[in-house]
Design a protein around this motif. Sequence first.
Motif, PDB file in Angstrom:
ATOM      1  N   GLU A 158       0.947  -0.957   0.096  1.00 23.78           N
ATOM      2  CA  GLU A 158       0.011   0.022   0.434  1.00 23.78           C
ATOM      3  C   GLU A 158       0.586   1.309   0.495  1.00 23.78           C
ATOM      4  O   GLU A 158       0.445   2.411  -0.713  1.00 23.78           O
ATOM      5  CB  GLU A 158      -0.796   0.111   1.131  1.00 23.78           C
ATOM      6  CG  GLU A 158      -2.278  -0.440   0.918  1.00 23.78           C
ATOM      7  CD  GLU A 158      -2.591  -0.613  -0.159  1.00 23.78           C
ATOM      8  OE1 GLU A 158      -3.249   1.393   0.440  1.00 23.78           O
ATOM      9  OE2 GLU A 158      -3.260  -0.764  -0.742  1.00 23.78           O
ATOM     10  N   ALA A 211       2.977   1.680  -3.579  1.00 22.02           N
ATOM     11  CA  ALA A 211       2.573   2.125  -4.326  1.00 22.02           C
ATOM     12  C   ALA A 211       1.835   3.645  -4.640  1.00 22.02           C
ATOM     13  O   ALA A 211       2.022   3.850  -5.956  1.00 22.02           O
ATOM     14  CB  ALA A 211       1.516   0.764  -4.601  1.00 22.02           C
ATOM     15  N   THR A 212       1.375   3.651  -3.489  1.00 23.66           N
ATOM     16  CA  THR A 212       0.891   5.465  -3.498  1.00 23.66           C
ATOM     17  C   THR A 212       2.017   6.373  -3.271  1.00 23.66           C
ATOM     18  O   THR A 212       2.021   6.967  -4.286  1.00 23.66           O
ATOM     19  CB  THR A 212       0.616   5.780  -2.080  1.00 23.66           C
ATOM     20  OG1 THR A 212      -0.561   4.276  -1.747  1.00 23.66           O
ATOM     21  CG2 THR A 212       0.015   7.305  -1.987  1.00 23.66           C
ATOM     22  N   ALA A 236       2.525   6.692  -7.268  1.00 19.97           N
ATOM     23  CA  ALA A 236       1.249   7.447  -7.853  1.00 19.97           C
ATOM     24  C   ALA A 236       1.202   8.177  -7.268  1.00 19.97           C
ATOM     25  O   ALA A 236      -0.159   9.639  -8.436  1.00 19.97           O
ATOM     26  CB  ALA A 236       0.343   6.398  -7.424  1.00 19.97           C
ATOM     27  N   GLY A 258       4.988  -3.274  -4.408  1.00 19.25           N
ATOM     28  CA  GLY A 258       3.839  -2.537  -4.697  1.00 19.25           C
ATOM     29  C   GLY A 258       5.002  -0.799  -5.700  1.00 19.25           C
ATOM     30  O   GLY A 258       3.575  -0.457  -7.185  1.00 19.25           O
ATOM     31  N   SER A 304       2.802  -0.354  -9.495  1.00 13.96           N
ATOM     32  CA  SER A 304       2.855   1.038  -8.953  1.00 13.96           C
ATOM     33  C   SER A 304       2.587   1.791 -10.755  1.00 13.96           C
ATOM     34  O   SER A 304       2.720   2.342 -11.332  1.00 13.96           O
ATOM     35  CB  SER A 304       2.955   1.414  -8.245  1.00 13.96           C
ATOM     36  OG  SER A 304       2.566   2.878  -8.190  1.00 13.96           O
ATOM     37  N   THR A 364      -0.005   3.056 -12.464  1.00 13.35           N
ATOM     38  CA  THR A 364       0.052   4.443 -12.472  1.00 13.35           C
ATOM     39  C   THR A 364       0.123   5.176 -14.411  1.00 13.35           C
ATOM     40  O   THR A 364      -0.166   5.931 -14.707  1.00 13.35           O
ATOM     41  CB  THR A 364       1.244   5.118 -11.603  1.00 13.35           C
ATOM     42  OG1 THR A 364       1.035   4.637 -10.885  1.00 13.35           O
ATOM     43  CG2 THR A 364       0.984   6.271 -11.432  1.00 13.35           C
ATOM     44  N   TRP A 400      -3.079   6.918 -12.918  1.00 14.04           N
ATOM     45  CA  TRP A 400      -3.362   6.856 -11.112  1.00 14.04           C
ATOM     46  C   TRP A 400      -4.008   5.860 -10.429  1.00 14.04           C
ATOM     47  O   TRP A 400      -4.541   4.949  -9.369  1.00 14.04           O
ATOM     48  CB  TRP A 400      -2.633   8.029 -10.359  1.00 14.04           C
ATOM     49  CG  TRP A 400      -4.294   8.648 -10.564  1.00 14.04           C
ATOM     50  CD1 TRP A 400      -3.994  10.171 -11.123  1.00 14.04           C
ATOM     51  CD2 TRP A 400      -5.098   9.360  -9.417  1.00 14.04           C
ATOM     52  NE1 TRP A 400      -5.202  10.759 -10.679  1.00 14.04           N
ATOM     53  CE2 TRP A 400      -5.928   9.979 -10.205  1.00 14.04           C
ATOM     54  CE3 TRP A 400      -5.398   8.154  -8.850  1.00 14.04           C
ATOM     55  CZ2 TRP A 400      -6.702  10.165  -9.171  1.00 14.04           C
ATOM     56  CZ3 TRP A 400      -6.717   8.364  -7.047  1.00 14.04           C
ATOM     57  CH2 TRP A 400      -7.828   9.708  -8.124  1.00 14.04           C
ATOM     58  N   THR A 445      -3.914   2.155  -9.976  1.00 15.98           N
ATOM     59  CA  THR A 445      -2.903   1.276  -8.849  1.00 15.98           C
ATOM     60  C   THR A 445      -3.962   1.535  -7.579  1.00 15.98           C
ATOM     61  O   THR A 445      -3.457   1.242  -6.627  1.00 15.98           O
ATOM     62  CB  THR A 445      -1.619   3.293  -9.073  1.00 15.98           C
ATOM     63  OG1 THR A 445      -1.472   2.839  -9.762  1.00 15.98           O
ATOM     64  CG2 THR A 445      -1.142   2.785  -7.799  1.00 15.98           C
ATOM     65  N   LEU A 446      -4.729   2.965  -7.308  1.00 15.60           N
ATOM     66  CA  LEU A 446      -5.811   2.229  -6.137  1.00 15.60           C
ATOM     67  C   LEU A 446      -6.026   1.555  -6.575  1.00 15.60           C
ATOM     68  O   LEU A 446      -6.868   0.792  -5.114  1.00 15.60           O
ATOM     69  CB  LEU A 446      -5.977   3.902  -5.727  1.00 15.60           C
ATOM     70  CG  LEU A 446      -5.032   5.269  -5.526  1.00 15.60           C
ATOM     71  CD1 LEU A 446      -5.655   6.366  -5.784  1.00 15.60           C
ATOM     72  CD2 LEU A 446      -3.980   4.688  -4.575  1.00 15.60           C
ATOM     73  N   PRO A 505       6.784   7.135 -13.559  1.00 17.90           N
ATOM     74  CA  PRO A 505       6.077   5.732 -12.669  1.00 17.90           C
ATOM     75  C   PRO A 505       7.318   4.827 -13.427  1.00 17.90           C
ATOM     76  O   PRO A 505       7.434   4.874 -11.819  1.00 17.90           O
ATOM     77  CB  PRO A 505       4.530   5.865 -12.799  1.00 17.90           C
ATOM     78  CG  PRO A 505       3.722   7.028 -13.645  1.00 17.90           C
ATOM     79  CD  PRO A 505       4.991   7.398 -14.864  1.00 17.90           C
TER      80      PRO A 505
END
Length: 481
Positions: A32, A35-36, A39, A158, A162, A166, A170, A173-174, A322
Amino acid sequence: MYPSTTNPPVGERTRWALVAVLAANMLVDALEVSATLVAMPAVGADLGAGAAGLQWLVSGFAAGFGGLLLLGGRLVECLGRRRVFLAALLVFAAASLAGALTDSLAALTATRVLKGFCVALTAPTGLAIITSAVPEGAARRRAVSLYSLFGAAGFCAGLLLSGLFTGAGWRWTLAFPAPVALLLLAAGARLVPRDVRDSGVPGAGVRGAGVRSGGLRGPGRHAAACGAALTGAVLLLVYGLAHLAGPGREPARAAAAFAGAALLGAVFVTAERRSPRPLVPPVLLRHGPLLRSALGAAALNGSYVGFLLVASLHLRETGRSPWQTALVFLPAAAPLALSALHSARIAVRLGPARAVAAGAVLAPLGYALYPRAPDADPRWTALLPATACVGAAFALAFTALHLQATGAVPARLQGAAGGLYQTFVQAGAALTAAPVAALYTVGRAPALCLVTVIGAAGACVALGGLVPAARAAAAPPPNHP
């Protein structure tokens, strides 16, 4: 009458299918943050948010995870492992979809906090299910190793996922954790054993006996107040820190946020003192190795996340895609994944205190090596010395910190000690991202300077632990003449 304290027999094939589901969920939980981070610049470009607003995507998740981790153990006691685990997976999937569809940064931040809370339930509960479903011995060691490996590999996964998603947007990705969580929910509904009265969840309290009551009663109400107060205090601290520097500097709002955090902290302390079963047994607050390790881990994890946040924004500003950002980050993440199965052995061979000290020194060295000049070259080869040092630091210190934190804690307090330690780890990330992002709006150099200072503070804590460790090693055995 309470249910049986042991799980019903589980077939060998079913048992390993269960371990696979729980390990896969750990991988989703772990990816989590990474990946964030990849992105995040794309989210900012689409929603018109700057660094100070985007940091909430990281700090909100960490605040939900760390602030509610202690409460999560008590919820599992009251409601049962199976029920909590499956419900958390469902909410996690829903929050993932909601975050992918929203056009509001505030709503997206709320989903991140909610997902952090879900991970605070699924990660320790999954490990507890494994330890109760798999017989003690070689089989359990293999299962726990697999679970830990997937957790360590999740950060790398991740980054790569991502980087791939991304590029298409994005929102993908979420959203991609949602269908995975739903598949795990379907498999878990078939494989996770029915609720039993048992223990083993970090933060479960002093006695650690899981008592299904069907709801929060008595001590449960105190735990709910403590969990809500702690989470609120962390979120207010993040808000205050985000408004201390940079163009968004608002001292009045920051002061109000800090006052609110202090008030909620007082609520937490009062509720803990009045509870017949506090979430944090008072004896742990006087346990030197645990507190020293928790502070060191908070500094290490916080500076690590702050470093990657700065690097992510810098790489995006210089036109890196990305996917290129993900590849730059790999040396900072891969060492922990590659050494996951051997990290405990490495820590024991070096000695936890020495492994922690070595890692804690390497981390600020890596931060200091990151280019600070406005026109700095962001090529992979130019950033490799910094990211490699940071990756080696994590591989050396992270497992050793956990061993050092819980190694001398009595068995009956291991769960609560683990919960307290992990709370510090996540709070470190939440409280570091905000001021780092605020300083980044002024310049990359000030943000990196803060990251380095936090890493150096963690190194000082770690080096301070070498003295007691050396004294303990030199002390004669109890029966020595």
